[in-house]
Write a protein that holds these residues in place. Structure first.
Motif, PDB file in Angstrom:
ATOM      1  N   GLY A 169      -4.846   8.279 -11.151  1.00  0.00           N
ATOM      2  CA  GLY A 169      -4.861   7.775 -12.517  1.00  0.00           C
ATOM      3  C   GLY A 169      -3.486   7.761 -13.138  1.00  0.00           C
ATOM      4  N   LEU A 170      -2.733   8.830 -12.928  1.00  0.00           N
ATOM      5  CA  LEU A 170      -1.364   8.885 -13.451  1.00  0.00           C
ATOM      6  C   LEU A 170      -0.491   7.808 -12.821  1.00  0.00           C
ATOM      7  CD1 LEU A 170      -0.741  12.753 -13.442  1.00  0.00           C
ATOM      8  CD2 LEU A 170      -0.975  11.290 -15.457  1.00  0.00           C
ATOM      9  N   ALA A 171      -0.595   7.654 -11.494  1.00  0.00           N
ATOM     10  CA  ALA A 171       0.241   6.679 -10.794  1.00  0.00           C
ATOM     11  C   ALA A 171      -0.055   5.262 -11.265  1.00  0.00           C
ATOM     12  CB  ALA A 171       0.019   6.804  -9.288  1.00  0.00           C
ATOM     13  N   ALA A 172      -1.331   4.932 -11.407  1.00  0.00           N
ATOM     14  CA  ALA A 172      -1.701   3.581 -11.818  1.00  0.00           C
ATOM     15  C   ALA A 172      -1.202   3.283 -13.231  1.00  0.00           C
ATOM     16  CB  ALA A 172      -3.212   3.410 -11.746  1.00  0.00           C
ATOM     17  N   VAL A 180      -2.136  -3.546 -10.042  1.00  0.00           N
ATOM     18  CA  VAL A 180      -2.356  -2.284  -9.336  1.00  0.00           C
ATOM     19  C   VAL A 180      -3.836  -2.027  -9.137  1.00  0.00           C
ATOM     20  CG1 VAL A 180      -2.308  -0.968 -11.512  1.00  0.00           C
ATOM     21  CG2 VAL A 180      -1.829   0.201  -9.352  1.00  0.00           C
ATOM     22  N   ALA A 181      -4.165  -1.408  -8.008  1.00  0.00           N
ATOM     23  CA  ALA A 181      -5.509  -0.917  -7.720  1.00  0.00           C
ATOM     24  C   ALA A 181      -5.366   0.457  -7.082  1.00  0.00           C
ATOM     25  CB  ALA A 181      -6.244  -1.873  -6.775  1.00  0.00           C
ATOM     26  N   ARG A 186       0.850  -1.187   0.000  1.00  0.00           N
ATOM     27  CA  ARG A 186       0.000   0.000   0.000  1.00  0.00           C
ATOM     28  C   ARG A 186       0.893   1.246   0.000  1.00  0.00           C
ATOM     29  NH1 ARG A 186      -5.463  -0.839   1.134  1.00  0.00           N
ATOM     30  NH2 ARG A 186      -5.940  -2.990   1.748  1.00  0.00           N
ATOM     31  N   ASP A 187       0.721   2.081  -1.013  1.00  0.00           N
ATOM     32  CA  ASP A 187       1.505   3.305  -1.159  1.00  0.00           C
ATOM     33  C   ASP A 187       0.625   4.484  -0.770  1.00  0.00           C
ATOM     34  OD1 ASP A 187       3.388   5.190  -1.817  1.00  0.00           O
ATOM     35  OD2 ASP A 187       3.279   4.874  -3.989  1.00  0.00           O
ATOM     36  N   LEU A 214      -2.707   1.855  -4.458  1.00  0.00           N
ATOM     37  CA  LEU A 214      -2.278   3.251  -4.415  1.00  0.00           C
ATOM     38  C   LEU A 214      -3.348   4.086  -3.729  1.00  0.00           C
ATOM     39  CD1 LEU A 214      -1.006   3.490  -8.116  1.00  0.00           C
ATOM     40  CD2 LEU A 214       0.278   2.798  -6.068  1.00  0.00           C
ATOM     41  N   HIS A 215      -2.950   4.822  -2.690  1.00  0.00           N
ATOM     42  CA  HIS A 215      -3.876   5.655  -1.921  1.00  0.00           C
ATOM     43  C   HIS A 215      -3.548   7.137  -2.149  1.00  0.00           C
ATOM     44  CE1 HIS A 215      -5.493   2.490   0.922  1.00  0.00           C
ATOM     45  NE2 HIS A 215      -4.426   1.866   0.443  1.00  0.00           N
ATOM     46  N   ASP A 216      -4.557   7.921  -2.451  1.00  0.00           N
ATOM     47  CA  ASP A 216      -4.387   9.374  -2.528  1.00  0.00           C
ATOM     48  C   ASP A 216      -5.777  10.005  -2.501  1.00  0.00           C
ATOM     49  OD1 ASP A 216      -1.655  11.071  -3.479  1.00  0.00           O
ATOM     50  OD2 ASP A 216      -3.545  12.162  -3.637  1.00  0.00           O
TER      51      ASP A 216
END
Length: 287
Positions: free
Chosen positions: A85-88, A103-104, A51-52, A76-78
């Protein structure tokens, strides 16, 4: 909104700092982390759930995924849907040994994770996040990680020290005002700023976790770093000026001098950060 909020989270700022972040991250913490993750896998080939927290555009994942073995699933948490969307989209899809990476994304408040929500998680990561949290939020994070038996790798927290060469008489006043700004009361939340790593070390260790810390400084200088150095300077001085309006006239002239030196390739800057690794188990000293 603070003058430093926009550049800290905007995709262009995150992209600008990514190379310096990657160079600064404490690779010395990877050995102990990998050994623990390997020992924790219930069977060979088991998927590691990571978990990021506060992932931004995903620079932590882009750095760490290729350094971990075995299949991985990143959550990915934000709070920002566009950044998620960019990170995924940019997360690597294979790990160090070619294993598959999935990835989720999760949008929401990262300050209220519980041990129950971390059940099944093998690693919690964050980058440039701790100093934006309150002591209570770090306490909850430590409680959740310890309760779930989950390691945490928390990178690039500001350390409250900056070295500029050549020196200027106003360096100390600007640095002190910036540190006070980092500890400000923000919408009723008292941010930890440069006290974050010491607080996290105490809170994680207090729950029986082994804690290691290592320096992770940005070292900026020369033409290749000029854009990042200039943008960092604007944010650093802007925050100091916001914290201490009495500095404004001198700070404006100071920023002009520093930007001129940066453009001429004459300025060198070391921005100190710290990385922290917390592993479930007996309390250990910082390394």
């Amino acid at each position: 909104m603070s003058v430093t909020d926009r550049p800290r989270f905007a995709p262009d700022w995150l992209a600008l700092r990514e190379g310096a972040d990657a160079d600064a991250r404490a690779t010395e913490l990877l050995g102990p982390l990998r050994r623990r993750l390997d020992a924790d896998r219930p069977w060979p080939g088991a998927v590691l759930v990571v978990r990021d927290l506060g992932c931004g555009t995903g620079s932590m994942g882009r750095w760490l995924v290729p350094r971990l073995r075995g299949p991985q699933h990143w959550v990915l948490h934000d709070h920002d849907a566009a950044l998620l969307g960019l990170a995924a989209a940019r997360l690597p899809r294979t790990g160090a040994d070619g294993s598959r990476v999935t990835v989720a994304t999760r949008r929401g408040d990262i300050g209220r994770l519980t041990a129950g929500e971390l059940s099944g998680t093998g690693l919690v990561t964050a980058s440039a996040l701790l100093d934006l949290l309150t002591r209570e939020e770090v306490d909850r994070l430590a409680d959740a990680c310890a309760g779930a038996g989950c390691p945490a790798l928390l990178a690039l927290s500001v350390a409250g020290r900056v070295e500029l060469t050549p020196a200027d008489p106003l360096d100390g006043a600007i640095g002190g005002a910036f540190n006070d700004h980092q500890r400000r009361l923000d919408h009723g939340r008292r941010l930890l700023g440069p006290d974050a790593v010491a607080a996290a070390r105490e809170l994680f260790a207090g729950r029986g976790m082994t804690v290691r810390t290592h320096s992770s400084p940005w070292r900026l200088g020369g033409a290749g770093d000029s854009a990042l150095t200039a943008e960092w300077l604007r944010g650093w001085v802007g925050a100091a000026r916001e914290q201490r309006p009495d500095l404004a006239p001198r700070a404006t002239a100071y920023l002009r001098r520093r930007l001129e030196a940066c453009e001429a390739g004459e300025l060198r800057v070391v921005v100190h950060h710290s990385d922290l690794l917390a592993l479930p188990g007996p309390v250990g000293g910082a390394a």
